[in-house]
Design an enzyme around this catalytic site. Structure first.
Site, mmCIF file in Angstrom:
data_model
loop_
_atom_site.group_PDB
_atom_site.id
_atom_site.type_symbol
_atom_site.label_atom_id
_atom_site.label_comp_id
_atom_site.label_asym_id
_atom_site.label_seq_id
_atom_site.Cartn_x
_atom_site.Cartn_y
_atom_site.Cartn_z
ATOM 1 C CB SER A 136 -0.987 -0.021 1.364
ATOM 2 O OG SER A 136 -1.353 1.311 1.384
ATOM 3 C CE1 TYR A 150 -4.065 -2.624 4.962
ATOM 4 C CE2 TYR A 150 -3.361 -0.524 4.535
ATOM 5 C CZ TYR A 150 -3.691 -1.740 4.149
ATOM 6 O OH TYR A 150 -3.613 -1.807 2.828
#
Length: 280
Positions: A136, A150
């Site tokens: 990401s 995360y």
């Protein structure tokens, strides 16, 4: 029929599903995994000569090993692995319990490592292979309040993927770390984004960020997962695929801002910080 055989985790929705569909349309052979086989076959279709749907628990090494073995038995090889499965977790670091964070790492980090560990013996033997590890932009720049867990899983992926690239290069195996920005998938739905069990009222900024992602950003993301899948397929066909693959204009903007910020901080104290050697 295209020659490369793909193995994709987390393939029943989002980027994984877009990738599976596009690969099959283009004549590739694909093994795809999901926790729920019914969801996968409903989204893609039943088993065929070109498509192998698999129910795999990424937290279970034996389940991962079985899925890879079945793929080799069905297709004869695995050429491209896409470690796509993962889920988001919001909440400040103080709010999140040890259990919540460890569960996030179990899927996003240790599940990926299980796949890498079990597929590498086959790739080393065939002297070729390509890993796409779906990280990401949050694995490159961490300035997202309420996403510390995360983001840390994706920073971990960036780190071990860079080491992996160096380790497997002598075997003709390549690695690409994919860092998407915001793409219009169901990643921010409740099915893919967990929230803290015990919220702390003081963290108003975290709640605002959480609310924005769940309501304002969700399903309004600028990125098109179909176009992202097309980029990955093209990268996989390159003779020298890049290690770092940033996807989306927003990802590029955020990455460039992080690089400039680091350069600024380095320059600010360079003379002081480089005066630490014994001979100085």
């Amino acid at each position: 029929m295209k020659n490369k055989i793909w193995f994709i985790t987390g393939a029943s929705k989002g980027l994984g599903l877009a990738l599976v569909k596009q690969l099959l349309q283009q004549g590739y052979r694909v093994a795809a995994t999901s926790r729920n086989l019914q969801d996968l076959t409903k989204a893609v279709g039943n088993k065929s000569d070109a498509f192998l749907p698999l129910a795999v628990d990424l937290k279970n090494e034996k389940s991962v090993e079985k899925g890879i073995h079945e793929t080799i038995a069905h297709f004869g090889a695995i050429d491209v692995v896409v470690n796509n499965a993962g889920y988001g977790l919001t909440g400040s670091l103080e709010e999140l319990s040890d259990e919540e964070v460890r569960q996030n790492f179990d899927i996003n980090v240790f599940g990926v490592l299980n796949v890498i560990r079990k597929v590498l013996p086959y790739m080393r033997k065939q002297k070729s292979g390509h890993f796409f590890n779906i990280a990401s932009i949050g694995g490159f720049t961490g300035s997202f309040p309420g996403f510390g867990s995360y983001i840390s899983t994706k920073f971990a992926m960036h780190g071990f993927s860079e080491s992996l690239a160096a380790e497997v290069k002598p075997f003709g195996i390549t690695v690409s770390i994919v860092s998407p920005g915001y793409f219009r998938t169901d990643f921010l739905d409740a099915s893919s984004l967990a929230v803290p069990k015990n919220e702390i009222a003081d963290y108003k900024l975290v709640r605002e960020a959480q609310h924005a992602h769940q309501n304002d950003i969700n399903h309004n993301q600028p990125g098109d997962p179909v176009k992202a899948a097309a980029v990955m397929i093209e990268v996989a066909e390159q003779k020298q695929p890049p290690l770092h693959v940033f996807l989306g204009r927003d990802a590029y903007q955020l990455a460039e801002a992080k690089i400039k910020a680091v350069q600024h901080d380095m320059a600010a104290i360079k003379e002081l910080a480089t005066s630490t050697d014994h001979d100085q």
